[in-house]
Every structure is written in C-alpha cells, then in structure tokens.
Design an enzyme around this catalytic site. Structure first.
Site, PDB file in Angstrom:
ATOM      1  N   LYS A 160      32.571  40.615  50.337  1.00  0.00           N
ATOM      2  CA  LYS A 160      34.181  40.419  49.291  1.00  0.00           C
ATOM      3  C   LYS A 160      34.212  39.177  49.873  1.00  0.00           C
ATOM      4  CE  LYS A 160      35.406  43.849  48.277  1.00  0.00           C
ATOM      5  NZ  LYS A 160      35.469  43.906  47.055  1.00  0.00           N
ATOM      6  N   ASN A 174      45.047  49.214  55.357  1.00  0.00           N
ATOM      7  CA  ASN A 174      44.110  50.543  54.902  1.00  0.00           C
ATOM      8  C   ASN A 174      44.355  51.134  54.139  1.00  0.00           C
ATOM      9  OD1 ASN A 174      42.949  49.092  57.660  1.00  0.00           O
ATOM     10  ND2 ASN A 174      42.229  50.963  58.097  1.00  0.00           N
ATOM     11  N   SER A 215      39.334  42.330  51.199  1.00  0.00           N
ATOM     12  CA  SER A 215      39.718  43.424  52.187  1.00  0.00           C
ATOM     13  C   SER A 215      40.088  41.946  52.972  1.00  0.00           C
ATOM     14  CB  SER A 215      38.599  44.318  52.255  1.00  0.00           C
ATOM     15  OG  SER A 215      38.453  44.379  53.401  1.00  0.00           O
ATOM     16  N   TYR A 233      28.566  44.225  53.869  1.00  0.00           N
ATOM     17  CA  TYR A 233      29.989  44.233  52.881  1.00  0.00           C
ATOM     18  C   TYR A 233      31.120  43.826  53.203  1.00  0.00           C
ATOM     19  CZ  TYR A 233      34.537  46.662  51.082  1.00  0.00           C
ATOM     20  OH  TYR A 233      36.152  47.009  50.538  1.00  0.00           O
TER      21      TYR A 233
END
Ligand code: NAD
Ligand code: UDP
Length: 326
Positions: A152, A178, A124, A148
C-alpha cells in the site's frame, strides 16, 4: 460520467458500486473472483434495480484493461483490486507484491495510454505503522510492519511520483480504518474464505455457532480495558466516502489528495463483543489469549480533513455496524 471499479465484486467495491448506481453513475466493473463470488453481481442488480457492465479478468493483464478502455469511455477509475490479508502477506510476500503492485502499474499505464487521469486508490491505516500519538492525521510519518502494508505504501509513493512527473493526474488516496458491517439488505457483505482473521467476521461466526469461541488477543494493552482499540467504520459510510472523493475529482483538474476515512472514535475488542451482544441478542463466547504478533494497542483516525474538504463524515452507529454484520 463512467466509472471503472477494479475489484468490483469484493467487500468494499460491491458496496461502492451500489452507491454509484443509486446516484445514476454508469459503472464498469472488473474482478477475477480471487476473493469474491459471482452471485454478488446479481445481488447488486437486485438491490439497485440497475445494470452495469462487467468484465471477468485480472487487472494485472493489460490486454483486458485495453479491451475495457476501448469498449468504454472511462472517466474515473476506483482501484479496489488487491490482496488484503496481513498474515498471509507475511507468508507469501511475492504473491502480494506481484498482485497489488503489478495490477496498479498495469492499470495506471493503460489509463495514461487512454488519457484517463482520474484515480481513486484504496489505501489503509496500516501505512501509519505504529503511530506515536493519536488520533492519526494524514501528515503523520509513514512506515509499515508487514508486506501487505508495504504494497500500500509503495503504491502511494508510485502515485506521488506519477503526479510529480505529470500534473494531468488527478488522484485521491483514501486510507481506510477498520471497515465492518454490510448493506442493510443482507444481499452483499463480507464473506471471508475459511477462518476469518478480522474481529467482526469472527464474532459473527461465533454468534452463529460456526466457531466455538472468540480468542481475544491480549488484555494487557495500555487501553481502558486492556484489549486493542480500533476505529471501526460501517462499510456503507466508507462507500459514500468514495462518492465524495469522486465529486472532488470532478471539481479539480489536477492534484493528489489524501484522506483518512474513519469515524474518529476507538472501540476496544470487549466494547465490540458487548455491543454485538446487545444489538443482536446473541451470545459471543470468548477467551483471552496471548497478544497477536504485530498488533498495536490503539489506532483511530482524525477524520477532520475529509470532513472539511470532502464534506463527508461517518453517520452510522456501532449498533448499525453490529446489526448489519449479523
Ligand atoms: P476484497 O478482497 O473483498 O475485494 C477485493 C476484490 O478484488 C476481490 O473481489 C478480488 O476477487 C479482487 N481482486 C484481487 N486481485 C485482483 C486482480 N488482480 N484482478 C482482478 N480482481 C482482483 O477486499 P476489500 O475489503 O473489498 O478491499 C478492497 C481494497 O481496500 C483492497 O485494496 C484492500 O487492500 C483495501 N483495504 C481494505 C481494508 C479492509 O479491512 N477490508 C482496509 C484497508 C484497505
Ligand atoms: N482481534 C481479536 N481476535 C480476533 C481478531 C482480532 O482479539 O480473532 C483483535 C485484534 O487484536 C485487534 C482488533 O481485534 O485489536 C481488530 O483486529 P482486526 O484483525 O479486525 O483489524 P486490524 O488488526 O487490521 O486493526
């Protein structure tokens, strides 16, 4: 070529599954439905007219992974399974570390056991933390601002160490910006449980009357209209990026490759509201409220590396993103 998709019934997994079946790949999926619905399976079959093998189970559980690898000769794994809500991760960090990291470790161990070393990972843009300059390139410094994001980034480090230890591994890390929109059939899409955290699903619920008003988190950022700017990418473009990553792994014998998947264009929250209203003819009521903790002003990618090396670029427009979300 047989591809295993973890989190195959989720938002990005389901769209990637459709693209794989459309191109004739054999697909095996696994999902535990912690954030998706069983009916996605039938809807994927309806869209593609094709079948795939599905296992219901938890990717942290090596027993079911071993069963999958025993029953299927898997060539490549695309690992989508994981929890993804930033806010929830700050409240339940252990749940996020356990699920996201444990599932990845179990999967990599079983892959190694079965001599399958082709791996594509869903990372991400959050791993760039607060970028100092824009657009964001793959070689920018990495940092995170929430649990979070740390899961990643930790997994990226695990993959780099793994490759260093054994050059048989052939790995692509994809850093998504996104994702928004849905398959044009309307049969699959993003269906967050409860009140959505992300902008586009929130806009959709306001437009449909399920929620009264969008709260825009701040209009005093250093951006053209003061609202936050992001790189929104249509989920079908994103899914196609996985096909290109897969083709890259088919060509390479070994390596670790990292790509941004974004459009390279930033839109503000107000741009998104306006575009949505124009594309759908629906009114989106909004009010300006305080900034959301942890948000940055602007985030958009430099997608040139994916263009040069994967021969991939996003083609869908903002109008497509809004129309298909609706
Ligand atoms: P999603 O929640 O829609 O899909 C994830 C799927 O994985 C769900 O179907 C869920 O049921 C399943 N799952 C979760 N943990 C599991 C486990 N232990 N075992 C089996 N199944 C499990 O999320 P998504 O938007 O499709 O995201 C896919 C991946 O991409 C995630 O890893 C996410 O972190 C990453 N990502 C998403 C975004 C985004 O904005 N959607 C952005 C960047 C990265
Ligand atoms: N945003 C907003 N209201 C919402 C949800 C999001 O104003 O209800 C803004 C948010 O501040 C950010 C942008 O929309 O500037 C995108 O937020 P999202 O949560 O979708 O993605 P991310 O923060 O992960 O980039």
């Amino acid at each position: 070529m047989k591809v295993l998709l973890t989190g195959s019934c989720g938002y990005i997994g389901s769209h990637t599954l459709v693209e794989l079946l459309d191109r004739g790949y054999e697909v095996v999926g696994i999902d535990n439905f912690s954030n998706s619905k069983r009916e996605v399976i039938d809807n994927i079959k309806k869209i593609t007219g094709k079948d795939f093998v599905f296992y219901e189970g938890d990717v942290c559980d090596k027993t079911i992974l071993e069963k999958i690898f025993n029953e299927n000769k898997i060539d490549i794994v695309i690992h989508f399974a994981g929890y993804k809500a930033v806010g929830e991760s700050t409240l339940k960090p252990l749940m996020y570390y356990r699920n996201n990291i444990d599932s990845t470790l179990s999967l990599l161990e079983v892959m190694d056991e079965y001599n399958c070393h082709n791996f594509i990972f869903s990372s991400s843009a959050t791993v760039y933390g607060k970028p100092h300059t824009l657009p964001i390139k793959e070689n920018f410094p990495l940092s995170t601002t929430n649990p979070y994001g740390t899961t990643k980034l930790t997994i990226e480090y695990i993959l780099k160490d793994l490759y260093k230890s054994n050059n048989d591994w052939n790995i692509v890390i994809l850093r998504y910006f996104n994702p928004v929109g849905a398959h044009e059939s309307g049969l699959i899409g993003e269906e967050p449980q409860g009140i959505p955290n992300n902008l586009m699903p929130y806009i959709v619920r306001v437009a449909s009357g399920e929620l009264e008003q969008l709260s825009i988190f701040g209009n005093d950022y250093n951006t053209p209209d003061g609202t936050g700017v992001r790189d929104y990418i249509h989920v079908v473009d994103l899914a196609k990026g996985h096909i290109k990553a897969l083709e890259k792994l088919e060509k390479e014998n070994s390596g670790i490759y990292i790509y941004n998947l974004g459009t390279g264009v930033g839109y503000s929250v107000l741009d998104m509201v306006k575009a949505f209203e124009e594309s759908t003819g629906k009114k989106v009521n909004y009010k300006i409220v305080e900034r959301r903790a942890g948000d940055i002003a602007t985030c958009y990618s430099d997608p040139q590396k994916a263009k040069n090396e994967l021969h991939w670029e996003a083609t869908k427009t903002l109008n497509d993103m809004c129309k298909d979300s609706w």
